[in-house]
Design a protein around this motif. Sequence first.
Motif, PDB file in Angstrom:
ATOM      1  N   ILE A   1      90.831  10.749 125.514  1.00  0.00           N
ATOM      2  CA  ILE A   1      90.947  12.017 124.786  1.00  0.00           C
ATOM      3  C   ILE A   1      92.275  12.139 124.050  1.00  0.00           C
ATOM      4  O   ILE A   1      92.508  13.117 123.342  1.00  0.00           O
ATOM      5  CB  ILE A   1      90.766  13.226 125.717  1.00  0.00           C
ATOM      6  CG1 ILE A   1      91.906  13.298 126.750  1.00  0.00           C
ATOM      7  CG2 ILE A   1      89.416  13.193 126.389  1.00  0.00           C
ATOM      8  CD1 ILE A   1      91.885  14.579 127.569  1.00  0.00           C
ATOM      9  N   GLY A   2      93.163  11.157 124.238  1.00  0.00           N
ATOM     10  CA  GLY A   2      94.392  11.168 123.452  1.00  0.00           C
ATOM     11  C   GLY A   2      95.627  11.648 124.184  1.00  0.00           C
ATOM     12  O   GLY A   2      96.645  11.915 123.547  1.00  0.00           O
ATOM     13  N   VAL A   3      95.565  11.775 125.498  1.00  0.00           N
ATOM     14  CA  VAL A   3      96.764  12.123 126.261  1.00  0.00           C
ATOM     15  C   VAL A   3      96.987  11.065 127.329  1.00  0.00           C
ATOM     16  O   VAL A   3      96.038  10.458 127.827  1.00  0.00           O
ATOM     17  CB  VAL A   3      96.647  13.518 126.916  1.00  0.00           C
ATOM     18  CG1 VAL A   3      96.587  14.600 125.864  1.00  0.00           C
ATOM     19  CG2 VAL A   3      95.431  13.594 127.827  1.00  0.00           C
TER      20      VAL A   3
ATOM     21  N   ALA B   1      92.407  22.710 120.991  1.00  0.00           N
ATOM     22  CA  ALA B   1      93.390  22.854 119.900  1.00  0.00           C
ATOM     23  C   ALA B   1      94.597  21.975 120.157  1.00  0.00           C
ATOM     24  O   ALA B   1      95.144  21.334 119.231  1.00  0.00           O
ATOM     25  CB  ALA B   1      93.791  24.316 119.767  1.00  0.00           C
ATOM     26  N   ARG B   2      95.046  21.915 121.402  1.00  0.00           N
ATOM     27  CA  ARG B   2      96.203  21.084 121.742  1.00  0.00           C
ATOM     28  C   ARG B   2      95.892  19.610 121.530  1.00  0.00           C
ATOM     29  O   ARG B   2      96.714  18.842 121.005  1.00  0.00           O
ATOM     30  CB  ARG B   2      96.608  21.361 123.196  1.00  0.00           C
ATOM     31  CG  ARG B   2      97.765  20.503 123.715  1.00  0.00           C
ATOM     32  CD  ARG B   2      99.070  20.844 123.004  1.00  0.00           C
ATOM     33  NE  ARG B   2     100.149  20.044 123.531  1.00  0.00           N
ATOM     34  CZ  ARG B   2     101.000  20.473 124.464  1.00  0.00           C
ATOM     35  NH1 ARG B   2     100.868  21.692 124.974  1.00  0.00           N
ATOM     36  NH2 ARG B   2     101.984  19.685 124.874  1.00  0.00           N
ATOM     37  N   LEU B   3      94.693  19.188 121.916  1.00  0.00           N
ATOM     38  CA  LEU B   3      94.321  17.784 121.767  1.00  0.00           C
ATOM     39  C   LEU B   3      94.168  17.391 120.300  1.00  0.00           C
ATOM     40  O   LEU B   3      94.386  16.228 119.944  1.00  0.00           O
ATOM     41  CB  LEU B   3      93.000  17.518 122.493  1.00  0.00           C
ATOM     42  CG  LEU B   3      93.037  17.621 124.019  1.00  0.00           C
ATOM     43  CD1 LEU B   3      91.637  17.422 124.592  1.00  0.00           C
ATOM     44  CD2 LEU B   3      94.004  16.627 124.622  1.00  0.00           C
ATOM     45  N   SER B   4      93.803  18.320 119.451  1.00  0.00           N
ATOM     46  CA  SER B   4      93.582  18.006 118.044  1.00  0.00           C
ATOM     47  C   SER B   4      94.859  17.900 117.247  1.00  0.00           C
ATOM     48  O   SER B   4      94.855  17.428 116.108  1.00  0.00           O
ATOM     49  CB  SER B   4      92.679  19.074 117.404  1.00  0.00           C
ATOM     50  OG  SER B   4      93.329  20.328 117.347  1.00  0.00           O
ATOM     51  N   ARG B   5      95.987  18.323 117.850  1.00  0.00           N
ATOM     52  CA  ARG B   5      97.261  18.268 117.116  1.00  0.00           C
ATOM     53  C   ARG B   5      97.804  16.855 117.072  1.00  0.00           C
ATOM     54  O   ARG B   5      97.621  16.079 117.987  1.00  0.00           O
ATOM     55  CB  ARG B   5      98.292  19.182 117.795  1.00  0.00           C
ATOM     56  CG  ARG B   5      97.978  20.664 117.641  1.00  0.00           C
ATOM     57  CD  ARG B   5      99.244  21.489 117.605  1.00  0.00           C
ATOM     58  NE  ARG B   5     100.037  21.354 118.814  1.00  0.00           N
ATOM     59  CZ  ARG B   5     100.174  22.323 119.720  1.00  0.00           C
ATOM     60  NH1 ARG B   5      99.568  23.474 119.534  1.00  0.00           N
ATOM     61  NH2 ARG B   5     100.915  22.140 120.790  1.00  0.00           N
TER      62      ARG B   5
END
Length: 226
Positions: A133-135, A222-226
């Motif tokens: 998921i990008g983190v 929203a946090r993940l899309s940044r």
Amino acid sequence: MVVWERPEPPSRPVQAPLSRERIVRAAIRLADADGLEAVSLRKVATELGAGPMRLYGYIASKEELLDLMVDAIHAEIRPVGDDWREMLNSLAETTRRAAHEHEWLADLLGGRPQLGPHALARGEAVVSAMSGIGVDDVMPVVSAVDAYVIGAVRREIAARRAERATGMDEERWQRSLGPYLERTFATGRFPALATVVRDAAHWDADHTFRIGLAFLLDGIEARLSR
């Protein structure tokens, strides 16, 4: 050695055969009926028709029994989903359902780390669904959802217990305190609260839970899309 790794005593041909599973299920029945106050090794032994000392061959303390009870209920928490959001939504819903079916669970969630096999299986399913998921670390995301659910279900269970104790549901409570609130708001000291109480939608517990969860998941997205 933790309880999940410690072997059980060999079975013996006795009048009341025991196993950890039978002990835990008896404890859950007692807790479901009368709360955690009804759970002790002595009462569980009586439920099973066995002597209390026999239970110590399987469980060393009440704390171990509580850990085993919580893990047994984790077997009922089976989140599923095709992506991280569906998985976290399912995690929240299934945890809440289990807490409503076993009210005592709300008192134990969020305490000691849950490291039994069913809790670990739940964690494995959730973390696996969140890979990619990008983190770098997904645990703060999962912990945020867990914290929301624990807070929400504790509030809901507390309201349910208060209603049983007083005979006052939310509608009757509102009617009883309505005149006081009207007098208080008429002073003009709490204009924001007065607007919310008078004009805002008043949802039931299910809708309130899901709206709050949606806000949380929207924020994570929203946090993940940044």
